[in-house]
Design an enzyme around this catalytic site. Sequence first.
Site, PDB file in Angstrom:
ATOM      1  N   ARG A  88      25.244   1.657  58.617  1.00 32.46           N
ATOM      2  CA  ARG A  88      24.904   2.918  57.947  1.00 32.46           C
ATOM      3  C   ARG A  88      23.427   3.273  58.170  1.00 32.46           C
ATOM      4  O   ARG A  88      23.017   4.410  58.015  1.00 32.46           O
ATOM      5  CB  ARG A  88      25.229   2.883  56.456  1.00 32.46           C
ATOM      6  CG  ARG A  88      25.372   4.308  55.888  1.00 32.46           C
ATOM      7  CD  ARG A  88      25.703   4.338  54.404  1.00 32.46           C
ATOM      8  NE  ARG A  88      24.543   3.977  53.615  1.00 32.46           N
ATOM      9  CZ  ARG A  88      24.495   2.969  52.754  1.00 32.46           C
ATOM     10  NH1 ARG A  88      25.559   2.207  52.568  1.00 32.46           N
ATOM     11  NH2 ARG A  88      23.391   2.718  52.096  1.00 32.46           N
ATOM     12  N   TYR A 127      24.338  30.197  61.928  1.00 27.73           N
ATOM     13  CA  TYR A 127      25.665  29.586  61.807  1.00 27.73           C
ATOM     14  C   TYR A 127      26.165  29.678  60.357  1.00 27.73           C
ATOM     15  O   TYR A 127      25.444  29.286  59.423  1.00 27.73           O
ATOM     16  CB  TYR A 127      25.550  28.133  62.261  1.00 27.73           C
ATOM     17  CG  TYR A 127      26.824  27.357  62.279  1.00 27.73           C
ATOM     18  CD1 TYR A 127      27.874  27.734  63.101  1.00 27.73           C
ATOM     19  CD2 TYR A 127      26.986  26.227  61.482  1.00 27.73           C
ATOM     20  CE1 TYR A 127      29.054  27.012  63.130  1.00 27.73           C
ATOM     21  CE2 TYR A 127      28.151  25.493  61.509  1.00 27.73           C
ATOM     22  CZ  TYR A 127      29.189  25.891  62.335  1.00 27.73           C
ATOM     23  OH  TYR A 127      30.352  25.164  62.357  1.00 27.73           O
ATOM     24  N   ASP A 144      17.750  25.568  65.042  1.00 27.43           N
ATOM     25  CA  ASP A 144      19.036  25.093  65.565  1.00 27.43           C
ATOM     26  C   ASP A 144      19.053  25.447  67.052  1.00 27.43           C
ATOM     27  O   ASP A 144      19.126  26.611  67.421  1.00 27.43           O
ATOM     28  CB  ASP A 144      20.166  25.794  64.792  1.00 27.43           C
ATOM     29  CG  ASP A 144      21.549  25.279  65.163  1.00 27.43           C
ATOM     30  OD1 ASP A 144      21.733  24.875  66.332  1.00 27.43           O
ATOM     31  OD2 ASP A 144      22.434  25.307  64.296  1.00 27.43           O
ATOM     32  N   LYS A 193      29.220  20.504  70.507  1.00 22.39           N
ATOM     33  CA  LYS A 193      29.365  21.594  71.476  1.00 22.39           C
ATOM     34  C   LYS A 193      28.929  21.098  72.864  1.00 22.39           C
ATOM     35  O   LYS A 193      29.568  20.229  73.410  1.00 22.39           O
ATOM     36  CB  LYS A 193      28.564  22.807  70.984  1.00 22.39           C
ATOM     37  CG  LYS A 193      28.769  23.118  69.485  1.00 22.39           C
ATOM     38  CD  LYS A 193      30.122  23.674  69.135  1.00 22.39           C
ATOM     39  CE  LYS A 193      30.407  23.731  67.638  1.00 22.39           C
ATOM     40  NZ  LYS A 193      29.544  24.547  66.822  1.00 22.39           N
TER      41      LYS A 193
HETATM   42  C1  LIG Z   1      29.066  24.239  65.410  1.00 24.60           C
HETATM   43  C2  LIG Z   1      27.668  24.541  65.046  1.00 24.60           C
HETATM   44  C3  LIG Z   1      26.986  23.784  64.098  1.00 24.60           C
HETATM   45  C4  LIG Z   1      27.654  22.694  63.293  1.00 24.60           C
HETATM   46  O1  LIG Z   1      28.032  21.621  64.060  1.00 24.60           O
HETATM   47  P1  LIG Z   1      29.265  20.668  63.656  1.00 24.60           P
HETATM   48  O2  LIG Z   1      29.138  19.584  64.637  1.00 24.60           O
HETATM   49  O3  LIG Z   1      30.496  21.515  63.779  1.00 24.60           O
HETATM   50  O4  LIG Z   1      29.043  20.252  62.252  1.00 24.60           O
HETATM   51  C5  LIG Z   1      25.663  24.073  63.865  1.00 24.60           C
HETATM   52  N1  LIG Z   1      25.038  25.073  64.513  1.00 24.60           N
HETATM   53  C6  LIG Z   1      25.667  25.833  65.414  1.00 24.60           C
HETATM   54  C7  LIG Z   1      24.904  26.910  66.086  1.00 24.60           C
HETATM   55  C8  LIG Z   1      27.000  25.602  65.699  1.00 24.60           C
HETATM   56  O5  LIG Z   1      27.631  26.391  66.571  1.00 24.60           O
END
Ligand SMILES: *Cc1c(COP(=O)(O)O)cnc(C)c1O
Length: 387
Positions: free
Chosen positions: A58, A111, A182, A207
């Site tokens: 963890r 997001y 982000d 992604k």
């Molecule tokens: C999908 C996404 C997230 C969140 O990611 P997860 O792995 O689905 O929790 C955050 N920011 C953006 C821009 C995203 O497209």
Amino acid sequence: MQIDPRDLAICAGDEGAAAEGPVPAAPPIVQTSLFAFPDFASLLEGLHAEHAHTVYTRGRNPTVQAVERKLAALEHGEACLCFASGMAAISAVMLGLLRAGDHILFVNQVYGPTLQLARHLERFGVEHDVLLDLEPGLVASAMRPATRLVWLESPGTMLFRVLDIPAIARVAHEHHALVCIDNSWATPLFQKPLELGADIVVHTGTKYLGGHSDVMAGALVTSAERVHQLFHHALLLNGGILAPFDAWLLHRGLRTLPVRMLRHQSEALRVATFLRAHPAVRNVFHPAFHADPALVEQQMHGFSGLFSFEPADASLANVHRVIDALEHFRIAVSWGGVESIVISPERGDAAFLEAQRIPRGLIRLSVGLEGADLLSADLDAALKGTR
Ligand SMILES: *Cc1c(COP(=O)(O)O)cnc(C)c1O
């Protein structure tokens, strides 16, 4: 439009496996929850500095640490923490750094679940505003004395609008706020926000970084000091850790990131250019068509494969018709994998779209690796209604 050769080397590079004898080409998966120590004193020493020792998975695990080193190097940051998802990384930043009375300023379309989390944090006394007018001067007037975090997405969600990151970072820092961005859309290959003035970069690894729609992961990259703080206050306590096998999948994805991104970039640009000239399309939202190309060029080194377009017929019925007529796009959430994906924020809720300033009937495409000719022909047939 080019990838730094040093980044190519990091993506392909080895993971510091054992120094002696032949080494495995792929990193080992250290599938264990705990690590045994030679004596009690060493265990106590490990527990005393759990950020620096493998004691319990963890906290630290070598398979996770290997991918963290790679992501930190790619972002030109001091240190990285990986998480079970992008949202776990985003939660760690907010829960680990904020306290009651603090204020978050979101700039750009961000997001959806990130904003939902901010709404949830209101019950803990953390407030927020969302700024959709992007000039740095307006950011200055939206800052409050309590603004502790300025949260950016550039390119932003759904419309892929690009922010002047250095100018906004200057404004935030004048107000003693931290800047978190982000960077999931661009990936560290095409944008390095820490060099543009951001303090923290967050990613979904689900992604492009993973890239094969087979793993959920997240990461943050920032100073070693802040990673230390977030390790103890967020990762270790929230428990949203990246499991060793998932870390290994994420790591495997990073090894092919440069070749995938170049292909996503070229094919998406070709599809976007095709749609821009299509009579059934009113508008294409892709950072390559930004009104200020100099700004884009200053802070980005390339484009990924996610963009959106506004059909001339923006009715809900047409959105359903076009999406259902496509043969080579999966109808699904998420993006960044090898397969092309289509979705729309148009669900017949005019008030929601207007509040987000998203045009009616918008359709979002994630261009995979199939090739622009096939995908453009597919879109052409779907838009013309010949199916
Ligand atoms: C999908 C996404 C997230 C969140 O990611 P997860 O792995 O689905 O929790 C955050 N920011 C953006 C821009 C995203 O497209």
